[in-house]
Design a protein around this motif. Structure first.
Motif, PDB file in Angstrom:
ATOM      1  N   ASN A 185       0.984  -1.323  -0.099  1.00 12.75           N
ATOM      2  CA  ASN A 185      -0.014   0.033  -0.160  1.00 12.75           C
ATOM      3  C   ASN A 185       0.693   1.394  -0.029  1.00 12.75           C
ATOM      4  N   ASN A 186       2.019   1.147   0.589  1.00 16.50           N
ATOM      5  CA  ASN A 186       2.753   2.333   0.760  1.00 16.50           C
ATOM      6  C   ASN A 186       3.907   2.638  -0.528  1.00 16.50           C
ATOM      7  N   VAL A 187       3.754   2.069  -1.521  1.00 14.55           N
ATOM      8  CA  VAL A 187       4.362   1.940  -2.840  1.00 14.55           C
ATOM      9  C   VAL A 187       3.727   2.619  -4.029  1.00 14.55           C
ATOM     10  N   ASP A 188       4.125   3.591  -4.611  1.00 10.16           N
ATOM     11  CA  ASP A 188       3.439   4.131  -6.038  1.00 10.16           C
ATOM     12  C   ASP A 188       4.306   3.661  -7.135  1.00 10.16           C
ATOM     13  N   PHE A 189       3.537   3.036  -7.896  1.00  9.87           N
ATOM     14  CA  PHE A 189       3.966   2.448  -9.273  1.00  9.87           C
ATOM     15  C   PHE A 189       3.424   3.263 -10.484  1.00  9.87           C
ATOM     16  N   SER A 190       4.398   3.535 -11.295  1.00  6.78           N
ATOM     17  CA  SER A 190       3.924   4.289 -12.717  1.00  6.78           C
ATOM     18  C   SER A 190       4.730   3.560 -13.577  1.00  6.78           C
ATOM     19  N   ILE A 191       4.322   3.559 -14.858  1.00  2.00           N
ATOM     20  CA  ILE A 191       4.959   3.290 -15.987  1.00  2.00           C
ATOM     21  C   ILE A 191       4.760   4.764 -17.025  1.00  2.00           C
ATOM     22  N   SER A 192       5.774   5.170 -17.356  1.00  2.00           N
ATOM     23  CA  SER A 192       5.694   6.396 -18.335  1.00  2.00           C
ATOM     24  C   SER A 192       7.022   6.290 -19.377  1.00  2.00           C
ATOM     25  N   ASN A 222      -5.526  -4.939  -9.505  1.00  2.00           N
ATOM     26  CA  ASN A 222      -5.954  -5.224  -7.933  1.00  2.00           C
ATOM     27  C   ASN A 222      -4.506  -5.293  -7.182  1.00  2.00           C
ATOM     28  N   ASN A 223      -3.730  -4.218  -7.407  1.00  2.00           N
ATOM     29  CA  ASN A 223      -2.464  -4.233  -6.732  1.00  2.00           C
ATOM     30  C   ASN A 223      -1.493  -5.490  -7.134  1.00  2.00           C
ATOM     31  N   GLU A 224      -1.432  -5.895  -8.080  1.00  2.00           N
ATOM     32  CA  GLU A 224      -0.723  -7.111  -8.483  1.00  2.00           C
ATOM     33  C   GLU A 224      -0.077  -6.571 -10.206  1.00  2.00           C
ATOM     34  N   LEU A 225       1.262  -6.853 -10.151  1.00  2.00           N
ATOM     35  CA  LEU A 225       1.704  -6.809 -11.491  1.00  2.00           C
ATOM     36  C   LEU A 225       1.729  -8.015 -12.131  1.00  2.00           C
ATOM     37  N   PHE A 226       1.434  -7.846 -13.401  1.00  2.00           N
ATOM     38  CA  PHE A 226       1.747  -9.219 -14.340  1.00  2.00           C
ATOM     39  C   PHE A 226       2.499  -8.685 -15.373  1.00  2.00           C
ATOM     40  N   VAL A 227       3.708  -9.296 -15.521  1.00  2.00           N
ATOM     41  CA  VAL A 227       4.741  -8.919 -16.718  1.00  2.00           C
ATOM     42  C   VAL A 227       4.366 -10.086 -17.694  1.00  2.00           C
ATOM     43  N   LYS A 228       4.348  -9.662 -18.936  1.00  2.00           N
ATOM     44  CA  LYS A 228       4.057 -10.800 -20.036  1.00  2.00           C
ATOM     45  C   LYS A 228       4.694 -10.359 -21.127  1.00  2.00           C
ATOM     46  N   SER A 229       5.373 -11.524 -21.957  1.00  2.00           N
ATOM     47  CA  SER A 229       6.014 -10.918 -22.929  1.00  2.00           C
ATOM     48  C   SER A 229       4.998 -10.825 -24.325  1.00  2.00           C
ATOM     49  N   THR A 230       5.603  -9.967 -25.177  1.00  2.00           N
ATOM     50  CA  THR A 230       4.520  -9.483 -26.455  1.00  2.00           C
ATOM     51  C   THR A 230       4.264 -10.600 -27.476  1.00  2.00           C
ATOM     52  N   ASN A 231       5.571 -11.152 -27.766  1.00  2.00           N
ATOM     53  CA  ASN A 231       5.602 -12.102 -28.893  1.00  2.00           C
ATOM     54  C   ASN A 231       6.453 -13.251 -28.177  1.00  2.00           C
ATOM     55  N   SER A 232       6.376 -14.247 -29.010  1.00  2.00           N
ATOM     56  CA  SER A 232       6.889 -15.761 -28.837  1.00  2.00           C
ATOM     57  C   SER A 232       8.306 -15.809 -28.893  1.00  2.00           C
ATOM     58  N   THR A 233       9.259 -14.905 -29.136  1.00  2.00           N
ATOM     59  CA  THR A 233      10.755 -15.078 -29.457  1.00  2.00           C
ATOM     60  C   THR A 233      11.324 -15.375 -28.146  1.00  2.00           C
ATOM     61  N   LYS A 234      12.450 -16.147 -27.959  1.00  2.00           N
ATOM     62  CA  LYS A 234      13.159 -16.528 -26.881  1.00  2.00           C
ATOM     63  C   LYS A 234      13.712 -15.144 -25.979  1.00  2.00           C
ATOM     64  N   GLN A 235      14.121 -14.136 -26.790  1.00  2.00           N
ATOM     65  CA  GLN A 235      14.451 -12.862 -25.997  1.00  2.00           C
ATOM     66  C   GLN A 235      13.305 -12.204 -25.205  1.00  2.00           C
ATOM     67  N   SER A 236      12.019 -12.554 -25.837  1.00  2.00           N
ATOM     68  CA  SER A 236      10.854 -11.799 -25.133  1.00  2.00           C
ATOM     69  C   SER A 236      10.670 -12.696 -23.824  1.00  2.00           C
ATOM     70  N   HIS A 237      10.808 -13.949 -23.967  1.00  2.00           N
ATOM     71  CA  HIS A 237      10.488 -15.001 -22.801  1.00  2.00           C
ATOM     72  C   HIS A 237      11.671 -14.419 -21.719  1.00  2.00           C
ATOM     73  N   SER A 238      12.898 -14.264 -22.094  1.00  2.00           N
ATOM     74  CA  SER A 238      13.751 -14.148 -21.034  1.00  2.00           C
ATOM     75  C   SER A 238      13.708 -12.866 -20.541  1.00  2.00           C
ATOM     76  N   LEU A 239      13.478 -11.688 -21.468  1.00  2.00           N
ATOM     77  CA  LEU A 239      13.410 -10.459 -21.081  1.00  2.00           C
ATOM     78  C   LEU A 239      12.182 -10.320 -19.709  1.00  2.00           C
ATOM     79  N   SER A 240      11.114 -11.131 -20.181  1.00  2.00           N
ATOM     80  CA  SER A 240       9.945 -11.004 -19.003  1.00  2.00           C
ATOM     81  C   SER A 240      10.269 -11.375 -17.648  1.00  2.00           C
TER      82      SER A 240
END
Length: 178
Positions: free
Chosen positions: A13-20, A48-66
């Protein structure tokens, strides 16, 4: 897909998260951290105060970066809420450390003392002359500073003298016999 990135990140609750502008900014009670985001490989969803990191495509680099970005964001949240600590022990006769402000003065058996200046955001304490405590909110920076201090005099294998991590185990070698 990376198994690490499948786990959601809980946002306190005491953490502010933003993407810009393809940058993640996390602000908490101890400070704020930012991390560049590879927008063409991953997406971050806040539900709901949960972050989900997903890869946009199915390349090996995207999976490892996620998985990497999930770990980096999780470390950022832990850093701004509780911080990171590395403890070093100094073993050897005459070896000692003293913190004065943002400088760590080390006497490690050389002909000269070593004065190590701490970067911004890192604090150093010396509870005793043979203990060094490094604190900060950036996990990578705290670990790097601890590794650089240890590199001045790494523990030698015969007597174990030198600078070591508090939880490091040194296996001593037996001396050569006639």
């Amino acid at each position: 897909m990376s198994r690490i990135s499948k786990k959601p990140i809980q946002i306190p609750n005491n953490v502010d998260f933003s993407i810009s502008n393809s940058e993640v900014i996390v602000k908490g009670p101890l400070g704020s951290l930012h991390q560049r985001l590879s927008a063409d490989h991953i997406t971050i969803a806040n539900e709901n105060n949960e972050l989900f990191v997903k890869s946009t495509n199915s390349t090996k680099q995207s999976h490892s970066l996620s998985g990497t970005m999930r770990s980096l964001i999780n470390n950022m949240i832990i850093g701004v809420t509780s911080g990171f600590v590395k403890r070093l022990n100094i073993v050897g006769v005459g070896y000692r450390a003293q913190a004065s402000g943002d400088t760590l003065n080390l006497s490690l058996g050389f002909s000269h003392p070593i004065a190590y200046k701490m970067p911004n955001g890192i604090t150093v304490e010396t509870p005793t002359q043979t203990e060094v405590v490094i604190k900060g909110i950036n996990k990578q920076q705290v670990g790097q500073i601890a590794a650089e201090i240890r590199a001045f005099r790494p523990p030698e294998p015969y007597k174990g003298k030198g600078v070591r991590y508090a939880d490091e185990v040194i296996t001593l070698k037996e001396t050569k016999k006639k």
